[in-house]
Design an enzyme around this catalytic site. Structure first.
Site, short mmCIF file in Angstrom:
data_model
loop_
_atom_site.label_atom_id
_atom_site.label_comp_id
_atom_site.label_asym_id
_atom_site.label_seq_id
_atom_site.Cartn_x
_atom_site.Cartn_y
_atom_site.Cartn_z
N ILE A 169 0.13 -0.92 -0.02
CA ILE A 169 -0.17 -0.03 -0.45
C ILE A 169 0.96 1.13 -0.11
O ILE A 169 0.20 2.21 -0.44
CB ILE A 169 -1.46 -0.08 1.07
CG1 ILE A 169 -2.22 0.92 1.38
CG2 ILE A 169 -0.19 -0.12 2.75
CD1 ILE A 169 -3.64 0.48 2.08
N HIS A 220 5.62 -12.57 5.77
CA HIS A 220 5.63 -11.55 4.23
C HIS A 220 7.01 -12.01 3.87
O HIS A 220 8.06 -11.16 4.67
CB HIS A 220 4.37 -10.77 4.62
CG HIS A 220 5.17 -9.67 5.39
ND1 HIS A 220 4.91 -9.75 7.04
CD2 HIS A 220 6.05 -8.20 5.31
CE1 HIS A 220 5.41 -8.42 7.22
NE2 HIS A 220 6.80 -7.38 5.89
N HIS A 241 8.76 -9.36 1.81
CA HIS A 241 9.04 -8.24 0.61
C HIS A 241 9.66 -8.63 -1.47
O HIS A 241 10.81 -8.95 -1.17
CB HIS A 241 9.54 -6.42 0.70
CG HIS A 241 8.66 -6.10 1.96
ND1 HIS A 241 7.99 -4.87 2.38
CD2 HIS A 241 9.37 -6.87 3.58
CE1 HIS A 241 7.52 -5.13 3.45
NE2 HIS A 241 7.49 -5.93 4.65
N GLU A 290 6.58 -4.53 10.98
CA GLU A 290 5.10 -3.93 11.44
C GLU A 290 4.40 -4.93 11.53
O GLU A 290 2.90 -4.68 12.55
CB GLU A 290 5.07 -2.85 10.23
CG GLU A 290 5.79 -1.61 10.39
CD GLU A 290 5.17 -1.09 8.84
OE1 GLU A 290 4.02 -0.64 8.44
OE2 GLU A 290 5.97 -0.01 8.74
N VAL A 291 3.68 -5.73 10.50
CA VAL A 291 2.35 -6.55 10.98
C VAL A 291 2.67 -8.10 11.06
O VAL A 291 4.01 -8.98 10.32
CB VAL A 291 2.17 -6.35 9.16
CG1 VAL A 291 0.96 -7.94 8.82
CG2 VAL A 291 1.32 -5.09 8.65
#
Ligand code: AMP
Length: 121
Positions: A34, A104, A106, A99-100
């Site tokens: 985002i 994940h 990137h 952060e999350v």
């Protein structure tokens, strides 16, 4: 660290909030970040509830691990990141400023990406 099923990527996986999807299969979802840090900035996440790289590799089944790795490859190829080079980053835990809290990776590319660790700290 226990998995928090209210994290933003869990909500994306459940369809509770939207994402700009690149592709999805049985094991992984790939979508555009985002707040992209490069012309190509895609996140690839496993469908299972894993907090971090170490949680994923220790606790996921082999087919989930292979499935995620193949999804990362597909993201690298489908975005065109492979053409001129790309960087894979996975932040895990406080020192990496994760952060999350859903594992994940990137996929970054589309321009020269600079020093590996940037200028901070
Ligand atoms: P990290 O610091 O590795 O945990 O990075 C989390 C990434 O998730 C950041 O690059 C954010 O811009 C991105 N992000 C947060 N919320 C969303 C969202 N709803 N859709 C897409 N990307 C997001």
């Amino acid at each position: 660290m226990a998995y928090d099923s209210n994290n933003v990527f869990a909500k994306i996986l459940r369809g509770e909030i939207p994402c700009k999807k690149l592709f999805e299969d049985d094991f992984a979802l790939a979508f555009h970040d985002i707040h992209p840090k490069a012309p190509i900035h895609v996140l690839v996440i496993p469908k299972g509830p894993y907090v971090s790289y170490d949680d994923f590799i220790q606790n996921a089944e082999a087919n989930e691990i292979v499935g995620l790795e193949r999804a990362i490859l597909k993201a690298v190829q489908d975005t065109g990141a492979a053409t001129n080079g790309y960087r894979l980053i996975s932040n895990s835990g406080a020192n990496a400023h994760q952060e999350v809290p859903h594992y994940h990776v990137h996929v970054l590319g589309g321009r020269a990406l600079g020093a590996m660790l940037g200028q901070e700290g």
